[in-house]
Enzyme design. Sequence first.
Site, short mmCIF file in Angstrom:
data_model
loop_
_atom_site.label_atom_id
_atom_site.label_comp_id
_atom_site.label_asym_id
_atom_site.label_seq_id
_atom_site.Cartn_x
_atom_site.Cartn_y
_atom_site.Cartn_z
CG ASP A 112 3.61 -26.86 -6.47
OD1 ASP A 112 3.42 -25.88 -7.22
OD2 ASP A 112 4.39 -26.85 -5.51
CG ASP A 298 3.41 -22.15 -8.69
OD1 ASP A 298 3.19 -23.38 -8.69
OD2 ASP A 298 3.70 -21.52 -7.66
#
Length: 415
Positions: A112, A298
Amino acid sequence: MVILCILLAFFQALSIASIAAAAIVSGQSHTGIEGSFSLSVAETYHQSKGFVRDWAAARQKWGKGVPKDVATAFSLLDSNGRVDVEPLGSDDIFIANIEIGNPPQAVKIALDTGSSDLWLQSSDTTYFYNRKGPWAPRYHPNMSRTSNILKDAEWNVKYMDGTAANGIVYLDTIRLGGFEIHNATIQSALVVASRFERETGLSGIMGLAKSLPSSIAPPSKTFLDLLRPQLQSPVFTADLRLNATGRFDFGRINGTVALDNMTWLNTTPESDHWDVGLNLMSWEGSNWWLHDFTATVDTGTTLTFLPDVLARMYWSDVPGMRVDTQLSDAFTFPCDGADRLPDLRFKLPGTEHVLNIPGPYLNYGPIAGDDTYCWGGMQSADDLESTIIGGTVLKSLFVAFDLETKRVGFANKRL
Ligand SMILES: *[C@@H]1O[C@H](CO)[C@@H](O)[C@H](O)[C@H]1NC(C)=O
Ligand SMILES: *[C@@H]1O[C@H](CO)[C@@H](O)[C@H](O)[C@H]1NC(C)=O
Ligand SMILES: *[C@@H]1O[C@H](CO)[C@@H](O)[C@H](O)[C@H]1NC(C)=O
Ligand SMILES: *[C@@H]1O[C@H](CO)[C@@H](O)[C@H](O)[C@H]1NC(C)=O
Ligand SMILES: *[C@@H]1O[C@H](CO)[C@@H](O)[C@H](O)[C@H]1NC(C)=O
């Protein structure tokens, strides 16, 4: 307010000097190149993809939470009345197999770029909703001869309704694609969000944000801080794939999949995230639109959220487009037109380099209960604090993150 928010917050600082600085990395990758390694990442595939949960997860992470009426209308509340989202939209997240401890224990983590903690479910985790399992593979510190508890260190996940979940911290070996990191900080969860309890394919998260501190108190180096000095070159790349296994490379840029030279963009210096400035966007059949915006890259958010005016113009060009008024005007379109969605294009600032996102990548999939209409994989960033370049767009690009110059590189790739 009974809204759950996955905000990582600091516990009160305890007076301990910097720990965990002593991690040692032995750089042996399975490809035989010193100081670099690759991790395959498989997209978890669920029978029923949950657009609403993915949408809600992004709002929890980057925005102002989920409106009560939406939470109620879409049954997002758990039995305690908290909004029950996958903290990382686990319908469509990229998971790598890594190993922890000695002897090695296999766990599954999501990579992430939008967070900074490395945390896992473990034998310390108490389950409230799924007491008997099955659970995701968990870390058992007691079964590792190299695990050491980091005394007095804690981390804390804070919920907007005032409840807090916390965890403890171990130092142990992490093994990634043949690369070993000794005494890495591993955050062991005592409590996890309720949906995590039933998610058997995801043990935890490895945060790769630009410079966001982890939530460990007292402060401790992040995984990237520990890794970086040992990499041949201070970079990692993400090659996410639509419905196929993708790859993260650390320590080198292998441009084999790229179709053009990489363009590097500076990130916003004052932001802890991988934020880049974009200004020119178009799509098949439209002009270039000049509109300055900053977007966070992201890998941990499934959907892409663009400035409202641009998202609205794009979807207005799609025949049969409808906004879902129940879900904050989310864009939907007739599924039988998915193959003809216009390609989306970004011209990188100061260059003639055009990134091309094939239209079909912007199809998230059918609406539950009406499979003639599909959700758009790109939505308006109205109400979010940032625009987000998430999975739906990243899957069509080759992206590099420079840990030293803090730049993000983009190239088109073979699809
Ligand atoms: C694991 O270790 C902790 C502390 O070292 C101890 O309290 C606990 O009983 C152990 N658990 C098992 C299952 O051995
Ligand atoms: C890891 O940390 C422990 C305790 O701080 C120490 O005894 C050990 O030597 C360290 N191991 C390595 C490989 O650095
Ligand atoms: C993705 O893979 C699944 C399972 O193999 C398949 O059912 C689905 O149709 C694929 N979706 C796309 C968009 O290719
Ligand atoms: C670069 O990636 C390609 C596949 O994309 C792979 O076949 C090749 O072995 C990689 N090169 C190195 C040096 O790892
Ligand atoms: C990439 O850059 C090199 C050197 O500037 C140039 O020779 C090459 O043609 C470029 N490749 C592409 C695909 O633009």
